[in-house]
Design an enzyme around this catalytic site. Structure first.
Site, short mmCIF file in Angstrom:
data_model
loop_
_atom_site.label_atom_id
_atom_site.label_comp_id
_atom_site.label_asym_id
_atom_site.label_seq_id
_atom_site.Cartn_x
_atom_site.Cartn_y
_atom_site.Cartn_z
N HIS A 1 -0.01 -3.87 11.76
CA HIS A 1 0.91 -4.98 12.10
C HIS A 1 2.08 -4.78 11.14
CE1 HIS A 1 1.40 -9.56 12.98
NE2 HIS A 1 2.53 -9.11 12.42
N HIS B 1 4.73 -4.57 8.45
CA HIS B 1 4.95 -5.38 7.27
C HIS B 1 5.83 -4.64 6.29
CE1 HIS B 1 1.18 -3.11 6.91
NE2 HIS B 1 1.45 -2.98 5.62
P1 DGP Z 1 -0.34 -0.75 4.29
O1 DGP Z 1 -0.98 0.39 3.53
O2 DGP Z 1 1.16 -0.61 4.29
O3 DGP Z 1 -0.92 -0.96 5.66
O4 DGP Z 1 -0.66 -2.03 3.41
C1 DGP Z 1 -1.52 -3.08 3.78
C2 DGP Z 1 -1.61 -4.02 2.60
O5 DGP Z 1 -2.22 -5.20 3.05
C3 DGP Z 1 -2.43 -3.50 1.43
O6 DGP Z 1 -1.57 -3.37 0.28
C4 DGP Z 1 -3.47 -4.56 1.19
C5 DGP Z 1 -2.98 -5.74 1.99
N1 DGP Z 1 -4.04 -6.54 2.60
C6 DGP Z 1 -5.03 -6.09 3.40
N2 DGP Z 1 -5.81 -7.10 3.80
C7 DGP Z 1 -5.27 -8.24 3.26
C8 DGP Z 1 -5.62 -9.61 3.31
O7 DGP Z 1 -6.60 -10.04 3.96
N3 DGP Z 1 -4.85 -10.49 2.62
C9 DGP Z 1 -3.74 -10.07 1.90
N4 DGP Z 1 -3.05 -11.00 1.26
N5 DGP Z 1 -3.38 -8.78 1.83
C10 DGP Z 1 -4.14 -7.87 2.50
#
Ligand code: DGP
Length: 112
Positions: free
Chosen positions: A99, A101
């Site tokens: 998704h 970000h």
């Molecule tokens: P990417 O590698 O760009 O897809 O980073 C995904 C990020 O999302 C990673 O740094 C950890 C974060 N993340 C994954 N699951 C959750 C969650 O449930 N809550 C929050 N706040 N962050 C999450």
């Protein structure tokens, strides 16, 4: 669009708790649970789409809105001396959540 199996969609809907620091009609910003810097925020559009390569005109407008708001959000959350924005696209970049970000990293001098 919402994807009921997407963790960020669940956060946006409030089904999974998060430390939200900003929300408007187009996007939310919350703290990353695995911070890679003193300040590590994720800016996430409410519309579910996996990749930067899925951008169309409407999504590009949302992304533009997000980029326009991020300087203020970063400053209000402790990015005093600057910050870095990162979008991971695909496997080679290590994208784990499909998704779109924007990572906002700062709060300290960052190594490259
Ligand atoms: P990417 O590698 O760009 O897809 O980073 C995904 C990020 O999302 C990673 O740094 C950890 C974060 N993340 C994954 N699951 C959750 C969650 O449930 N809550 C929050 N706040 N962050 C999450």
């Amino acid at each position: 669009m919402i994807d009921n199996n997407c963790i960020f969609c669940k956060i946006i809907k409030g089904e999974i708790p998060s430390a939200k620091v900003y929300e408007d009609g187009e996007f939310v910003v919350f703290k990353d649970v695995e911070p890679k810097a003193e300040v590590h925020l994720l800016a996430v559009p409410k519309d579910h789409f996996p990749h930067l390569s899925d951008l169309d005109g409407e999504r590009a407008e949302v992304l533009s809105h997000m980029l326009a708001k991020i300087p203020q959000i970063a400053a209000e959350n402790g990015c005093v001396g600057g910050y870095r924005l990162v979008i991971n696209q695909g496997e080679d970049a290590g994208q784990t959540v499909r998704h779109l970000h924007i990572h906002i990293l700062g709060g300290e001098p960052l190594a490259w």
